[in-house]
Design an enzyme around this catalytic site. Structure first.
Site, PDB file in Angstrom:
ATOM      1  N   ARG A 173       2.937  21.681 -54.292  1.00  0.00           N
ATOM      2  CA  ARG A 173       2.243  21.588 -55.559  1.00  0.00           C
ATOM      3  C   ARG A 173       1.555  23.035 -56.310  1.00  0.00           C
ATOM      4  O   ARG A 173       0.574  23.173 -56.854  1.00  0.00           O
ATOM      5  CB  ARG A 173       1.091  20.785 -55.768  1.00  0.00           C
ATOM      6  CG  ARG A 173       1.500  19.261 -55.251  1.00  0.00           C
ATOM      7  CD  ARG A 173       2.677  18.789 -56.189  1.00  0.00           C
ATOM      8  NE  ARG A 173       3.147  17.542 -55.633  1.00  0.00           N
ATOM      9  CZ  ARG A 173       4.179  17.182 -55.041  1.00  0.00           C
ATOM     10  NH1 ARG A 173       4.904  18.499 -54.560  1.00  0.00           N
ATOM     11  NH2 ARG A 173       4.638  16.076 -54.500  1.00  0.00           N
ATOM     12  N   SER A 222      -0.352  11.424 -60.728  1.00  0.00           N
ATOM     13  CA  SER A 222      -1.278  11.553 -59.802  1.00  0.00           C
ATOM     14  C   SER A 222      -2.528  12.240 -59.987  1.00  0.00           C
ATOM     15  O   SER A 222      -2.242  13.590 -60.165  1.00  0.00           O
ATOM     16  CB  SER A 222      -0.569  11.995 -58.296  1.00  0.00           C
ATOM     17  OG  SER A 222       0.445  11.228 -58.000  1.00  0.00           O
ATOM     18  N   GLU A 292      -4.843  17.027 -58.510  1.00  0.00           N
ATOM     19  CA  GLU A 292      -3.631  17.532 -58.745  1.00  0.00           C
ATOM     20  C   GLU A 292      -3.654  17.718 -60.206  1.00  0.00           C
ATOM     21  O   GLU A 292      -2.656  18.643 -60.694  1.00  0.00           O
ATOM     22  CB  GLU A 292      -2.635  16.584 -58.119  1.00  0.00           C
ATOM     23  CG  GLU A 292      -1.300  16.873 -58.256  1.00  0.00           C
ATOM     24  CD  GLU A 292      -0.080  16.047 -57.645  1.00  0.00           C
ATOM     25  OE1 GLU A 292       0.777  15.669 -58.013  1.00  0.00           O
ATOM     26  OE2 GLU A 292      -0.588  15.593 -56.386  1.00  0.00           O
TER      27      GLU A 292
END
Length: 300
Positions: A173, A222, A292
């Site tokens: 990520r 998320s 996130e």
């Protein structure tokens, strides 16, 4: 919010607007205004903007805003939103796809599938656009951008550059774009495959998302990253957060790693609820969850 002066904004062929509302662009439908919202017409217009902006002027790039909380006080400086018309083209090649930054991940997956190309099915499970997917090395269902990226074309104040996965230092990520760099398009590798198998895999991904995620709600994907060896949703559930509410914000009962705007939520509601979840998980399991979802802007 800091006042901007009109002479700091270059003349573009696209649109420039002061005090523009940003909430309608975000999946959560919350957030304050942009001091300036710029929508360049094409890559050359974008390069003109980047080259002309004062280095001290804050610059924020909005993609599909599917994993973003814009705080209620809005964004200072210049907010950049690329229009689909100039940046959304998808071109299918024999062994890959070249996609503009604003092309939706699911749309790119569909183009590849229609051409019988395998390897990009996972994109159908990622909300958002290709630019955002590159900028955060997005992934789902066992694959991520680093597995398929040939190159990304990035606009910078000095011009266009092309970087591969190593050049972007893609990690979980995470990507390292050049300073004030903006993804304009990318080439993703694929391989000829069995059309029926590709279609079946994409149908499985769509069904899985529908069954396990609140895909039709005002959400942001998320909320927290999965810690090594753990699933964030399971930690959140074990800490007793399923259905937890604060103002108009709620932890999804369908998937506890999703926050929802169930009506009238502010950005502060959502962020504060997320911090409550973080604190409860830390107290219950000793595991420190990391956001996130990106949280940007100034509080009201």
């Amino acid at each position: 919010m800091r006042d901007a002066t009109p002479h700091r904004m270059p003349v573009l062929r696209g649109r420039v607007e002061a005090g523009a509302s940003l909430a309608p662009f975000t999946w959560f439908r919350v957030g304050g205004p942009a001091e300036w919202l710029a929508r360049p017409a094409d890559v050359q217009d974008l390069l003109t903007l980047l080259a002309a902006l004062d280095a001290a002027t804050p610059l924020t790039v909005l993609g599909a805003a599917s994993n973003l909380i814009i705080r209620d006080g809005g964004l200072p400086g210049v907010t950049l939103r690329l229009p689909a018309r100039g940046f959304g083209a998808v071109t299918v090649e024999a062994d890959g796809v070249i996609a503009g930054a604003t092309a939706l991940d699911a749309t790119v997956a569909e183009h590849a599938a229609a051409a019988g190309l395998a390897g990009l099915e996972f994109l159908s499970g990622i909300p958002g656009s290709i630019g955002g997917a590159i900028a955060m090395n997005a992934g789902a269902y066992g694959r991520e951008i680093v597995d398929v990226l040939d190159w990304a074309e990035i606009a910078t104040p000095a011009g266009l550059v092309r970087l591969d996965a190593a050049g972007l230092r893609l990690a979980y990520r995470h990507a390292e774009l050049p300073p004030r760099g903006v993804v304009t398009r990318a080439r993703l590798r694929a391989a000829p495959g069995d059309g029926a198998a590709i279609a079946m895999r994409m149908a499985e991904i769509r069904a899985s998302r529908e069954a396990t995620q609140p895909v039709r709600a005002r959400t942001g994907g998320s909320t927290f990253r999965n810690p090594p060896g753990h699933k964030a949703w399971a930690l959140i559930d074990a800490a007793g957060c399923r259905g937890l509410r604060l103002g108009g914000a709620q932890v999804s009962e369908k998937h506890t790693n999703f926050l929802l705007n169930i009506g009238g939520a502010t950005a502060a509601d959502l962020e504060s609820l997320g911090e409550q979840v973080h604190a409860r998980v830390l107290e219950h399991s000793g595991i420190d969850l990391h956001w996130e979802i990106k949280r940007i802007g100034v509080p009201a």
